[in-house]
Design a protein around this motif. Structure first.
Motif, PDB file in Angstrom:
ATOM      1  N   ALA A  70       0.880  -1.181   0.000  1.00  0.00           N
ATOM      2  CA  ALA A  70       0.000   0.000   0.000  1.00  0.00           C
ATOM      3  C   ALA A  70       0.907   1.217   0.000  1.00  0.00           C
ATOM      4  N   TYR A  71       1.449   1.522  -1.166  1.00  0.00           N
ATOM      5  CA  TYR A  71       2.424   2.612  -1.265  1.00  0.00           C
ATOM      6  C   TYR A  71       1.748   3.977  -1.103  1.00  0.00           C
ATOM      7  N   ALA A  72       2.465   4.875  -0.445  1.00  0.00           N
ATOM      8  CA  ALA A  72       2.070   6.282  -0.351  1.00  0.00           C
ATOM      9  C   ALA A  72       3.355   7.100  -0.305  1.00  0.00           C
ATOM     10  N   PRO A  73       3.339   8.354  -0.770  1.00  0.00           N
ATOM     11  CA  PRO A  73       4.563   9.161  -0.764  1.00  0.00           C
ATOM     12  C   PRO A  73       5.225   9.263   0.601  1.00  0.00           C
ATOM     13  N   GLU A  74       4.438   9.163   1.683  1.00  0.00           N
ATOM     14  CA  GLU A  74       5.023   9.235   3.019  1.00  0.00           C
ATOM     15  C   GLU A  74       5.983   8.082   3.290  1.00  0.00           C
ATOM     16  N   CYS A  75       5.839   6.984   2.550  1.00  0.00           N
ATOM     17  CA  CYS A  75       6.716   5.826   2.747  1.00  0.00           C
ATOM     18  C   CYS A  75       8.170   6.145   2.414  1.00  0.00           C
TER      19      CYS A  75
END
Length: 374
Positions: free
Chosen positions: A289-294
């Protein structure tokens, strides 16, 4: 878990920072499984050609250790002062209204073989702390069940007050300037400390204080100063998010037979022999569940971002937008719905996209009439 990380490979421990990052993105089964198995995600990402570009420099690491040593020197006298303990044995002066004589402080030995032994020694020290006396636990080890897997967590210190309350102490090397510190760094420290408070609550609920002591250098010096940080909000969020995690055994059961993240090092331990295609297939077999915060918290983030972009998924545009678009998970699906080719007009996301497309078309037509560049 041992088969997933590879035979003979030592597990990489899950620390509070990793656990806080996982709690911030509980839908990522990939991170949950690899962290639970103790897989070195940094080495996996480097093998896949997408190494992480974050981490603490050796200089910062050394500076942090040196600062912590200063805070704890002289039998933790400086740390006790920051905790609010007053007495002639701590600051060299008599305090009005305080009894004379040295303040009694106990620092029990927490050494034991293996993490299980250290966790047991920590529990015994918490239970056997002498009432009416300050007790300091230097680098205790706590255990917390995370989706069916045990995470071992090591706070910088836990102080046991004479009234029996437990206080988490976080020692960081970033400065407190003019009475304030960088909000993002304080927030990260608060989320990390909340994990420790949660682990203490698992031992005995209500004994751990929900405000933690954050110790940092004062201004541009190496002089320790401290702030009390209320972590009730972070504690509630972490507890709720960890409860939402899918159990590790369920994630592992859904994997294809024989799946492993073993890098297959050569006998000298220097060369990775596992074919990249095989390792990539193993990683992709676990939903992410990729998100830029990763990008600032997970070693595999750049690999996941590249895959997300290649597949045209909206994940790369942020969690907020991903949530607003609902079942429209790809850029192609979004454009098709906006143009009216697909999608249910009753769907709020589809309706908003078509309205936005109509406004854009109207604006471009008006600009063309006026000869204004689009």
């Amino acid at each position: 878990m041992a088969a997933l990380r590879g035979p003979g490979t030592d597990p990489r421990p899950m620390d509070a920072r990793a656990l806080a990052a996982l709690a911030a993105n509980p839908g990522c089964r990939r991170r949950a499984l690899l962290d639970a198995a103790g897989v070195d995600k940094g080495a996996v990402a480097e093998t896949l050609g997408a190494p992480a570009r974050f981490g603490q420099s050796r200089f910062a690491f050394s500076r942090g250790h040196a600062f912590e040593a200063r805070v704890k020197r002289d039998d933790c006298a400086e740390l006790l002062r920051l905790l609010g303990v007053r007495g002639p044995g701590l600051d060299g002066t008599e305090v009005e209204g305080e009894p004379a004589g040295d303040v009694a402080v106990e620092v029990p030995e927490l050494g034991a073989p293996g993490p299980e032994g250290r966790v047991l020694r920590t529990r015994l020290a918490l239970a056997e702390a002498t009432p009416g006396v300050w007790t300091l636990l230097d680098h205790p080890l706590l255990a917390l069940d995370v989706a069916g897997s045990t995470a071992y967590l090591e706070p910088d210190a836990v102080a046991i007050a004479p009234d029996g309350r437990w206080t988490v102490v976080e020692i960081k090397s970033f400065p407190i300037l003019d009475g304030g510190a960088d909000a993002m760094k304080v927030g990260a420290a608060a989320r990390q400390a909340a994990v420790y408070v949660l682990a203490l609550d698992a031992i005995e609920a209500g004994r751990g204080r929900t405000d933690v002591l954050l110790v940092c250098p004062k201004d541009f010096s190496n002089l320790p100063t401290a702030e009390w940080v209320d972590v009730r909000k972070q504690l509630a969020v972490t507890r709720r998010q960890l409860a939402r995690l899918t159990r590790i055994e369920e994630i592992a059961a859904a994997l294809p037979a024989g799946t492993t993240f073993d890098l297959g090092y050569s006998p000298d331990g220097r060369t990775v022999t596992r074919p990249v295609a095989e390792l990539s297939a193993a990683v992709e077999s676990v939903p992410a569940a990729y998100a830029p915060e990763c990008l600032s918290t997970c070693e595999l983030a750049f690999h996941c971002r590249d895959r997300s972009r290649a597949e045209g998924r909206v994940d790369a545009l942020g969690r907020g937008l991903r949530g607003d678009l609902g079942e429209l998970t790809t850029v192609e699906a979004v454009l098709s719905a906006a143009s009216g080719l697909t999608g249910d007009p009753a769907d709020p996301a589809v309706s908003s996209l078509r309205r936005a497309a109509a406004l854009r078309s109207e604006a471009l037509s008006e600009a063309a009439k006026q000869g204004t560049p689009a």
